[in-house]
Design a protein around this motif. Structure first.
Motif, short mmCIF file in Angstrom:
data_model
loop_
_atom_site.label_atom_id
_atom_site.label_comp_id
_atom_site.label_asym_id
_atom_site.label_seq_id
_atom_site.Cartn_x
_atom_site.Cartn_y
_atom_site.Cartn_z
N HIS A 24 5.55 1.80 2.38
CA HIS A 24 4.44 1.03 1.81
C HIS A 24 3.46 0.72 2.93
CE1 HIS A 24 2.30 -2.27 -0.08
NE2 HIS A 24 3.04 -2.18 -1.18
N PRO A 39 0.35 1.37 -2.94
CA PRO A 39 1.07 1.39 -4.22
C PRO A 39 0.14 1.62 -5.41
CG PRO A 39 0.96 -0.83 -3.36
CD PRO A 39 0.41 0.06 -2.30
N PRO A 41 0.22 0.63 -9.19
CA PRO A 41 0.97 -0.19 -10.14
C PRO A 41 1.11 0.47 -11.51
CG PRO A 41 -1.11 -1.25 -9.51
CD PRO A 41 -1.04 0.04 -8.79
N HIS A 42 2.31 0.41 -12.02
CA HIS A 42 2.66 0.91 -13.35
C HIS A 42 3.45 -0.18 -14.08
CE1 HIS A 42 1.64 4.71 -11.53
NE2 HIS A 42 1.80 5.33 -12.68
N THR A 69 6.26 -4.86 -13.66
CA THR A 69 5.43 -3.99 -12.83
C THR A 69 6.28 -3.24 -11.82
OG1 THR A 69 3.53 -5.45 -13.04
CG2 THR A 69 3.50 -3.92 -11.20
N ASN A 71 5.67 -0.69 -8.66
CA ASN A 71 4.67 -0.14 -7.74
C ASN A 71 5.12 1.21 -7.22
OD1 ASN A 71 2.62 -2.16 -7.71
ND2 ASN A 71 4.09 -3.49 -6.70
N GLY A 85 7.72 -4.86 -8.60
CA GLY A 85 6.81 -5.94 -8.19
C GLY A 85 6.42 -5.81 -6.73
N GLU A 86 6.15 -6.95 -6.11
CA GLU A 86 5.71 -6.95 -4.72
C GLU A 86 6.86 -7.06 -3.72
OE1 GLU A 86 2.63 -6.32 -3.65
OE2 GLU A 86 2.19 -6.00 -5.77
#
Length: 102
Positions: A24, A39, A41-42, A69, A71, A85-86
């Protein structure tokens, strides 16, 4: 001046979005890999399975809920590698279970 000093830090593959060839973009400067990715996002279209490798017979790491979410950092064949996510778990999700977000 930029210099590499000390031993390389190895990341736990389940905790950080970094592998031998890709990481990342937020990890640039902390982990040395040939490529960094921004990333994509999906959303999970349905409940999905996070796997350790991009294969149907790979170990299941987690069950992911629809709407969450994911990524995406890499796509190979019918699999996406990324992070929930994050700061969630990292692994592979079947492409058919993902919908791109704007």
């Amino acid at each position: 001046m930029l210099a590499m000093t000390g031993p390389s830090v190895r990341a736990d593959p389940g905790c950080l979005p970094v592998r031998g060839d890709l990481a990342h973009i937020k990890l640039a400067g902390r982990y040395f890999v040939p490529h960094y990715a921004v990333p994509m996002p999906h959303a999970l279209a349905e409940d999905a399975v996070l796997r350790s490798f991009g294969r149907d017979d790979a170990d299941v790491l987690a069950q992911l809920p629809a709407g969450a979410t994911f990524n995406v950092l890499d796509i190979a064949g019918q699999w996406a590698w990324g992070q929930l996510g994050e700061d969630g778990q990292v692994g592979y999700v079947a492409l058919g279970q993902l919908v791109a977000l704007d």
